[in-house]
Structures are given as structure tokens and as C-alpha cells.
Scaffold this motif. Structure first.
Motif, PDB file in Angstrom:
ATOM      1  N   ILE A  90      -9.523  -7.061  -5.543  1.00 55.70           N
ATOM      2  CA  ILE A  90      -8.483  -6.287  -6.225  1.00 55.70           C
ATOM      3  C   ILE A  90      -7.659  -7.220  -7.099  1.00 55.70           C
ATOM      4  CG2 ILE A  90      -6.414  -4.864  -5.905  1.00 55.70           C
ATOM      5  CD1 ILE A  90      -7.679  -3.897  -3.290  1.00 55.70           C
ATOM      6  N   GLY A  91      -7.649  -6.941  -8.379  1.00 61.78           N
ATOM      7  CA  GLY A  91      -6.895  -7.755  -9.327  1.00 61.78           C
ATOM      8  C   GLY A  91      -5.487  -7.226  -9.503  1.00 61.78           C
ATOM      9  N   PRO A  92      -4.727  -7.847 -10.417  1.00 62.28           N
ATOM     10  CA  PRO A  92      -3.343  -7.426 -10.632  1.00 62.28           C
ATOM     11  C   PRO A  92      -3.259  -6.031 -11.217  1.00 62.28           C
ATOM     12  CG  PRO A  92      -4.025  -8.974 -12.324  1.00 62.28           C
ATOM     13  CD  PRO A  92      -5.125  -8.939 -11.297  1.00 62.28           C
ATOM     14  N   ALA A  93      -2.101  -5.376 -10.978  1.00 64.57           N
ATOM     15  CA  ALA A  93      -1.897  -4.026 -11.501  1.00 64.57           C
ATOM     16  C   ALA A  93      -1.931  -4.015 -13.018  1.00 64.57           C
ATOM     17  CB  ALA A  93      -0.572  -3.468 -10.995  1.00 64.57           C
ATOM     18  N   THR A  94      -1.467  -5.090 -13.656  1.00 64.83           N
ATOM     19  CA  THR A  94      -1.488  -5.207 -15.108  1.00 64.83           C
ATOM     20  C   THR A  94      -1.872  -6.632 -15.474  1.00 64.83           C
ATOM     21  OG1 THR A  94       0.865  -5.781 -15.166  1.00 64.83           O
ATOM     22  CG2 THR A  94       0.303  -3.461 -15.452  1.00 64.83           C
ATOM     23  N   GLU A  95      -2.492  -6.794 -16.625  1.00 72.02           N
ATOM     24  CA  GLU A  95      -2.839  -8.131 -17.093  1.00 72.02           C
ATOM     25  C   GLU A  95      -1.562  -8.848 -17.543  1.00 72.02           C
ATOM     26  OE1 GLU A  95      -5.649  -9.673 -17.014  1.00 72.02           O
ATOM     27  OE2 GLU A  95      -6.671  -7.976 -16.090  1.00 72.02           O
ATOM     28  N   ARG A  96      -1.368 -10.082 -17.077  1.00 76.09           N
ATOM     29  CA  ARG A  96      -0.178 -10.829 -17.458  1.00 76.09           C
ATOM     30  C   ARG A  96      -0.420 -12.307 -17.237  1.00 76.09           C
ATOM     31  NH1 ARG A  96       2.670 -12.146 -12.709  1.00 76.09           N
ATOM     32  NH2 ARG A  96       1.915 -11.054 -10.873  1.00 76.09           N
ATOM     33  N   PHE A 137     -12.551  -0.831   9.084  1.00 76.80           N
ATOM     34  CA  PHE A 137     -11.330  -1.594   8.850  1.00 76.80           C
ATOM     35  C   PHE A 137     -11.231  -2.000   7.383  1.00 76.80           C
ATOM     36  CE2 PHE A 137      -8.684  -5.362   8.659  1.00 76.80           C
ATOM     37  CZ  PHE A 137      -7.635  -5.050   9.505  1.00 76.80           C
ATOM     38  N   ALA A 138     -12.356  -2.401   6.792  1.00 76.26           N
ATOM     39  CA  ALA A 138     -12.359  -2.834   5.395  1.00 76.26           C
ATOM     40  C   ALA A 138     -11.958  -1.701   4.457  1.00 76.26           C
ATOM     41  CB  ALA A 138     -13.737  -3.373   5.021  1.00 76.26           C
ATOM     42  N   VAL A 139     -12.359  -0.486   4.783  1.00 79.24           N
ATOM     43  CA  VAL A 139     -11.956   0.662   3.958  1.00 79.24           C
ATOM     44  C   VAL A 139     -10.442   0.832   4.004  1.00 79.24           C
ATOM     45  CG1 VAL A 139     -12.100   3.176   3.720  1.00 79.24           C
ATOM     46  CG2 VAL A 139     -14.165   1.832   4.210  1.00 79.24           C
ATOM     47  N   GLY A 140      -9.869   0.731   5.195  1.00 75.37           N
ATOM     48  CA  GLY A 140      -8.422   0.820   5.322  1.00 75.37           C
ATOM     49  C   GLY A 140      -7.716  -0.333   4.629  1.00 75.37           C
ATOM     50  N   TRP A 141      -8.307  -1.535   4.702  1.00 73.57           N
ATOM     51  CA  TRP A 141      -7.721  -2.687   4.008  1.00 73.57           C
ATOM     52  C   TRP A 141      -7.653  -2.430   2.515  1.00 73.57           C
ATOM     53  CZ3 TRP A 141      -9.164  -5.707  -0.017  1.00 73.57           C
ATOM     54  CH2 TRP A 141      -8.408  -6.868  -0.238  1.00 73.57           C
ATOM     55  N   ASP A 142      -8.710  -1.868   1.954  1.00 71.24           N
ATOM     56  CA  ASP A 142      -8.735  -1.596   0.518  1.00 71.24           C
ATOM     57  C   ASP A 142      -7.586  -0.672   0.117  1.00 71.24           C
ATOM     58  OD1 ASP A 142     -10.444  -1.765  -2.067  1.00 71.24           O
ATOM     59  OD2 ASP A 142     -10.039   0.375  -1.827  1.00 71.24           O
ATOM     60  N   THR A 143      -7.331   0.345   0.923  1.00 69.00           N
ATOM     61  CA  THR A 143      -6.217   1.259   0.634  1.00 69.00           C
ATOM     62  C   THR A 143      -4.888   0.519   0.689  1.00 69.00           C
ATOM     63  OG1 THR A 143      -7.462   3.121   1.543  1.00 69.00           O
ATOM     64  CG2 THR A 143      -5.065   3.376   1.376  1.00 69.00           C
ATOM     65  N   ARG A 144      -4.698  -0.307   1.726  1.00 70.67           N
ATOM     66  CA  ARG A 144      -3.444  -1.057   1.849  1.00 70.67           C
ATOM     67  C   ARG A 144      -3.277  -2.055   0.708  1.00 70.67           C
ATOM     68  NH1 ARG A 144      -5.481  -1.037   7.082  1.00 70.67           N
ATOM     69  NH2 ARG A 144      -6.178  -3.223   6.961  1.00 70.67           N
ATOM     70  N   ALA A 145      -4.351  -2.721   0.356  1.00 72.14           N
ATOM     71  CA  ALA A 145      -4.264  -3.733  -0.694  1.00 72.14           C
ATOM     72  C   ALA A 145      -3.974  -3.102  -2.055  1.00 72.14           C
ATOM     73  CB  ALA A 145      -5.557  -4.534  -0.752  1.00 72.14           C
ATOM     74  N   SER A 168      -0.848  -3.940  -4.417  1.00 70.38           N
ATOM     75  CA  SER A 168      -1.054  -4.425  -5.778  1.00 70.38           C
ATOM     76  C   SER A 168      -0.068  -3.827  -6.776  1.00 70.38           C
ATOM     77  CB  SER A 168      -2.485  -4.132  -6.238  1.00 70.38           C
ATOM     78  OG  SER A 168      -2.676  -2.750  -6.504  1.00 70.38           O
ATOM     79  N   THR A 169       0.633  -2.771  -6.379  1.00 67.31           N
ATOM     80  CA  THR A 169       1.617  -2.162  -7.283  1.00 67.31           C
ATOM     81  C   THR A 169       2.979  -2.845  -7.188  1.00 67.31           C
ATOM     82  OG1 THR A 169       2.353  -0.526  -5.631  1.00 67.31           O
ATOM     83  CG2 THR A 169       0.462   0.064  -7.007  1.00 67.31           C
ATOM     84  N   ALA A 170       3.127  -3.771  -6.249  1.00 68.15           N
ATOM     85  CA  ALA A 170       4.417  -4.424  -6.032  1.00 68.15           C
ATOM     86  C   ALA A 170       4.607  -5.589  -7.004  1.00 68.15           C
ATOM     87  CB  ALA A 170       4.510  -4.936  -4.597  1.00 68.15           C
ATOM     88  N   PRO A 171       5.850  -5.881  -7.370  1.00 67.80           N
ATOM     89  CA  PRO A 171       6.125  -7.035  -8.232  1.00 67.80           C
ATOM     90  C   PRO A 171       5.648  -8.331  -7.582  1.00 67.80           C
ATOM     91  CG  PRO A 171       8.059  -5.609  -8.074  1.00 67.80           C
ATOM     92  CD  PRO A 171       7.078  -5.118  -7.054  1.00 67.80           C
ATOM     93  N   GLY A 172       5.059  -9.197  -8.375  1.00 69.02           N
ATOM     94  CA  GLY A 172       4.626 -10.490  -7.889  1.00 69.02           C
ATOM     95  C   GLY A 172       3.194 -10.558  -7.397  1.00 69.02           C
ATOM     96  N   PHE A 173       2.538  -9.410  -7.265  1.00 70.31           N
ATOM     97  CA  PHE A 173       1.145  -9.414  -6.804  1.00 70.31           C
ATOM     98  C   PHE A 173       0.246  -9.985  -7.889  1.00 70.31           C
ATOM     99  CE2 PHE A 173      -3.075  -7.521  -6.640  1.00 70.31           C
ATOM    100  CZ  PHE A 173      -3.449  -7.719  -5.333  1.00 70.31           C
ATOM    101  N   ARG A 174      -0.692 -10.842  -7.466  1.00 70.36           N
ATOM    102  CA  ARG A 174      -1.640 -11.429  -8.405  1.00 70.36           C
ATOM    103  C   ARG A 174      -3.072 -10.975  -8.151  1.00 70.36           C
ATOM    104  NH1 ARG A 174       0.051 -17.774  -9.459  1.00 70.36           N
ATOM    105  NH2 ARG A 174       2.213 -17.385 -10.130  1.00 70.36           N
ATOM    106  N   HIS A 175      -3.519 -11.149  -6.907  1.00 69.96           N
ATOM    107  CA  HIS A 175      -4.933 -10.911  -6.642  1.00 69.96           C
ATOM    108  C   HIS A 175      -5.154 -10.878  -5.135  1.00 69.96           C
ATOM    109  CE1 HIS A 175      -9.329 -11.789  -6.640  1.00 69.96           C
ATOM    110  NE2 HIS A 175      -9.282 -11.075  -7.746  1.00 69.96           N
ATOM    111  N   VAL A 200       7.024 -16.119  -2.158  1.00 68.50           N
ATOM    112  CA  VAL A 200       7.051 -15.638  -0.775  1.00 68.50           C
ATOM    113  C   VAL A 200       7.951 -14.417  -0.658  1.00 68.50           C
ATOM    114  CG1 VAL A 200       7.685 -16.215   1.596  1.00 68.50           C
ATOM    115  CG2 VAL A 200       6.573 -17.927   0.169  1.00 68.50           C
ATOM    116  N   ALA A 201       9.102 -14.438  -1.343  1.00 68.60           N
ATOM    117  CA  ALA A 201      10.058 -13.325  -1.258  1.00 68.60           C
ATOM    118  C   ALA A 201       9.431 -12.027  -1.736  1.00 68.60           C
ATOM    119  CB  ALA A 201      11.308 -13.657  -2.070  1.00 68.60           C
ATOM    120  N   GLN A 202       8.664 -12.070  -2.812  1.00 70.33           N
ATOM    121  CA  GLN A 202       8.036 -10.847  -3.317  1.00 70.33           C
ATOM    122  C   GLN A 202       6.962 -10.344  -2.367  1.00 70.33           C
ATOM    123  OE1 GLN A 202       7.139 -12.649  -7.152  1.00 70.33           O
ATOM    124  NE2 GLN A 202       8.355 -11.079  -8.180  1.00 70.33           N
ATOM    125  N   TRP A 203       6.225 -11.268  -1.755  1.00 70.65           N
ATOM    126  CA  TRP A 203       5.236 -10.855  -0.758  1.00 70.65           C
ATOM    127  C   TRP A 203       5.923 -10.188   0.428  1.00 70.65           C
ATOM    128  CZ3 TRP A 203       4.999 -13.420   4.128  1.00 70.65           C
ATOM    129  CH2 TRP A 203       3.996 -12.928   4.972  1.00 70.65           C
TER     130      TRP A 203
END
Length: 213
Positions: free
Chosen positions: A100-106, A129-137, A141-148, A172-175
């Protein structure tokens, strides 16, 4: 990333021997970088001291075959023998099952931090579990600071750590802010019913790049 690419991951707890570990890791990594299929290796140190694995590395290989050849190399085996089980806690080879990549290119500002979550889970429960992980990830990915983020699955069904999540964030704070959102709090609680998680945030302390990186 290619369809055949794999990642080998080592787990360490060097205690006061960190400097020696880094030096030896660099020497071995420089040697292994000349072997066929090597792409890149990165060594990370946990930011919190109470982490189960205070040091981890992950190395990218062109294929499972080239990874196996390097991991079985006598020079590497001699190094691990010197470290002992008290410092080296295990190795496994993984294939990426979700990417899963960033929500927007930057443009990324600064080195950022690496979040790793090492999961102990029964192999027959890993697919669900992997299917659920994909949903969570994807939500994260929509949160500020997410990269990949990537979820890796062990090629060996007997590996202790069947799944490893490796994600990159600006800070760390954004995570932490993203993790504390109510949706994620509930999702993490549900995930803990089927897997034992070993999460930690790491900083990059050494890197070796191969010709194909």
C-alpha cells in the motif's frame, strides 16, 4: 518490486553489543552485496528500549533462490554462530502479499521512521488475517504522515513469525495519532484475538545498496 522478489528479515537483541553488531553487519553486508540477486539491506534500531527485538534488518533479494544461497553462505553462518541465540533471535524469508503506497504522491521530507509489527500466528489463520490487515492499512494510509506499508508472509510455514508488517511514516507522533483513532483501536483489539503482535518503531542506522536498488 518484481513478482519473484523476496525479503529476508533478521531479528536481534544485542544488548550492550550494538556497536559491534553494526560493524560486523556492515562487513557481512558489503560482502553479500556482491552475491547474485542482492538488492538492498537496511539495519534498524528500536526507538524504545523495552522492544522485544531491539534491532532488525531486512534485505531485498531478486528471488527465493538467491536469498537461500546467501543466507546459507558459510561466512554468514560463522557470523551468526559468533553472535549466538541470545543475540540473534531468528531469520525468515518473506514474500510481499499486500503493498500500500501513500494516499497521494508527494515528496518525502526527511528520513522518517519505520514501524514494524512482527506477528505470531497459525499459518492456517494467516490468509484471513492478511485480508483484515489490508483493510486496516488502507484506513491508516489516509492519515497525515503515512508513506508506505507492506505485509510480508513467510515462505516457510514453520517460521515462528508468519507475518511482518513494515510501514514508513514521517514522524512517530503522526504514526501514534493514526493508531489512536477509534476505528484503529477497535480493529487492533480484534486482530489481537488471532495473532500475537510485536510492534515497535525503528530508526535506520545502516544501509547497503546493491547495483539494482
Amino acid at each position: 518490486m518484481t513478482d519473484t522478489e523476496v525479503t529476508s528479515i533478521d531479528f536481534f537483541d544485542p544488548g550492550t553489543a550494538l556497536d559491534a553488531l553494526i560493524g560486523d553487519w556492515r562487513d557481512l553486508g558489503e560482502y553479500l552485496s556482491t552475491t547474485p540477486g542482492f538488492r538492498a539491506a537496511r539495519l534498524h534500531r528500536a526507538l524504545e528500549p523495552d522492544t522485544r527485538f531491539t534491532v532488525t534488518d531486512y534485505t531485498l533479494w531478486d528471488s527465493a533462490e538467491t536469498a537461500a544461497g546467501a543466507l546459507d553462505h558459510p561466512r554468514r553462518e560463522a557470523w551468526l554462530d559468533r553472535l549466538g541465540d541470545g543475540i540473534h533471535r531468528g531469520t525468515a524469508v518473506y514474500r510481499t502479499v499486500h503493498d500500500i503506497g501513500p494516499a497521494t504522491e508527494r515528496e518525502f521530507d526527511g528520513p522518517g521512521v519505520t514501524f514494524m509489527n512482527v506477528f505470531e500466528i497459525a499459518p492456517d489463520a494467516a490468509d484471513a488475517f492478511a485480508v483484515g490487515w489490508d483493510t486496516r492499512a488502507r484506513f491508516m494510509s489516509t492519515a497525515p504522515g503515512f508513506r508506505h506499508a507492506r505485509l510480508h508472509r513467510a515462505l516457510d510455514a514453520t517460521a515462528t513469525f508468519q507475518l511482518v508488517n513494515i510501514a514508513h511514516w514521517d514522524t512517530v507522533a503522526q504514526w501514534r495519532d493514526a493508531l489512536d483513532r477509534p476505528t484503529m483501536v477497535a480493529a487492533r483489539a480484534q486482530a489481537r484475538t488471532v495473532a500475537t503482535a510485536n510492534p515497535a518503531v525503528y530508526e535506520l542506522i545502516a544501509e547497503i545498496l546493491g547495483p539494482a536498488a
